[in-house]
Design a protein around this motif. Sequence first.
Motif, PDB file in Angstrom:
ATOM      1  N   ALA A  73       0.810  -1.219   0.000  1.00  0.00           N
ATOM      2  CA  ALA A  73       0.000   0.000   0.000  1.00  0.00           C
ATOM      3  C   ALA A  73       0.842   1.268   0.000  1.00  0.00           C
ATOM      4  O   ALA A  73       0.301   2.365  -0.046  1.00  0.00           O
ATOM      5  N   SER A  74       2.168   1.134   0.061  1.00  0.00           N
ATOM      6  CA  SER A  74       3.026   2.322   0.095  1.00  0.00           C
ATOM      7  C   SER A  74       4.324   2.025  -0.640  1.00  0.00           C
ATOM      8  O   SER A  74       4.642   0.877  -0.923  1.00  0.00           O
ATOM      9  N   ASP A  75       5.034   3.094  -0.929  1.00  0.00           N
ATOM     10  CA  ASP A  75       6.386   2.924  -1.452  1.00  0.00           C
ATOM     11  C   ASP A  75       7.271   2.441  -0.311  1.00  0.00           C
ATOM     12  O   ASP A  75       7.009   2.746   0.858  1.00  0.00           O
ATOM     13  N   PRO A  76       8.333   1.708  -0.629  1.00  0.00           N
ATOM     14  CA  PRO A  76       9.237   1.259   0.433  1.00  0.00           C
ATOM     15  C   PRO A  76       9.907   2.444   1.138  1.00  0.00           C
ATOM     16  O   PRO A  76      10.273   3.424   0.504  1.00  0.00           O
ATOM     17  N   VAL A  77      10.040   2.324   2.444  1.00  0.00           N
ATOM     18  CA  VAL A  77      10.751   3.316   3.241  1.00  0.00           C
ATOM     19  C   VAL A  77      12.053   2.668   3.697  1.00  0.00           C
ATOM     20  O   VAL A  77      12.043   1.602   4.312  1.00  0.00           O
ATOM     21  N   VAL A  78      13.177   3.298   3.364  1.00  0.00           N
ATOM     22  CA  VAL A  78      14.488   2.754   3.702  1.00  0.00           C
ATOM     23  C   VAL A  78      15.074   3.563   4.845  1.00  0.00           C
ATOM     24  O   VAL A  78      15.131   4.801   4.788  1.00  0.00           O
ATOM     25  N   ASP A  79      15.504   2.857   5.883  1.00  0.00           N
ATOM     26  CA  ASP A  79      16.176   3.474   7.020  1.00  0.00           C
ATOM     27  C   ASP A  79      17.434   2.667   7.295  1.00  0.00           C
ATOM     28  O   ASP A  79      17.389   1.643   7.981  1.00  0.00           O
ATOM     29  N   GLY A  80      18.540   3.080   6.686  1.00  0.00           N
ATOM     30  CA  GLY A  80      19.789   2.326   6.821  1.00  0.00           C
ATOM     31  C   GLY A  80      19.685   0.997   6.105  1.00  0.00           C
ATOM     32  O   GLY A  80      19.545   0.938   4.894  1.00  0.00           O
TER      33      GLY A  80
END
Length: 174
Positions: A73-80
Amino acid sequence: MKRLAVIAAAILTATALSIAPAAAHATLQSSNPAENSVLDAAPDEVTLTFNQTVSQNFATVTVIGSDGMDWAASDPVVDGGTVTVDLDGLGAGGEYTIGYRVVSADGHPITGSIPFQVTPSSPTSAAPAAPATTETTPTAVEETDSGFPLWTIGAVVAVVGAAGVLFALRKRSN
């Protein structure tokens, strides 16, 4: 002249050896849901954890159900080294596959897939669900490296440099 040749060979060797560590690619360490897990309820999100930082650019995560729909349902969120994508619920149950493509810090794309299953529990069955997060093994995740290995460039530089030094020394001694 021989000292210069030895110094040049040492510099070429050091350069070739320093390229090798840069060729290390990211690998998937764990996922939530875990590979081949059987869940009694649909998760709200998918989380992939890599052993090193991955690029926000070009990160792609899909969650495809047995019905062929993508439930992300969303674009991927990258955190490190962590990649998260929200889910739009999931179907009534069935087989799902998390597909991912991320780019390592060294610029190489890493792809793979992680199957899991959702089996809504019925009022009469009280089967415990598998743990949501477990470690994945390197053989369990399909990884593809479509990039050119940097160590080969270092090896070619070292061989050509050494050949040039030997040629110059041979020419000098004649």
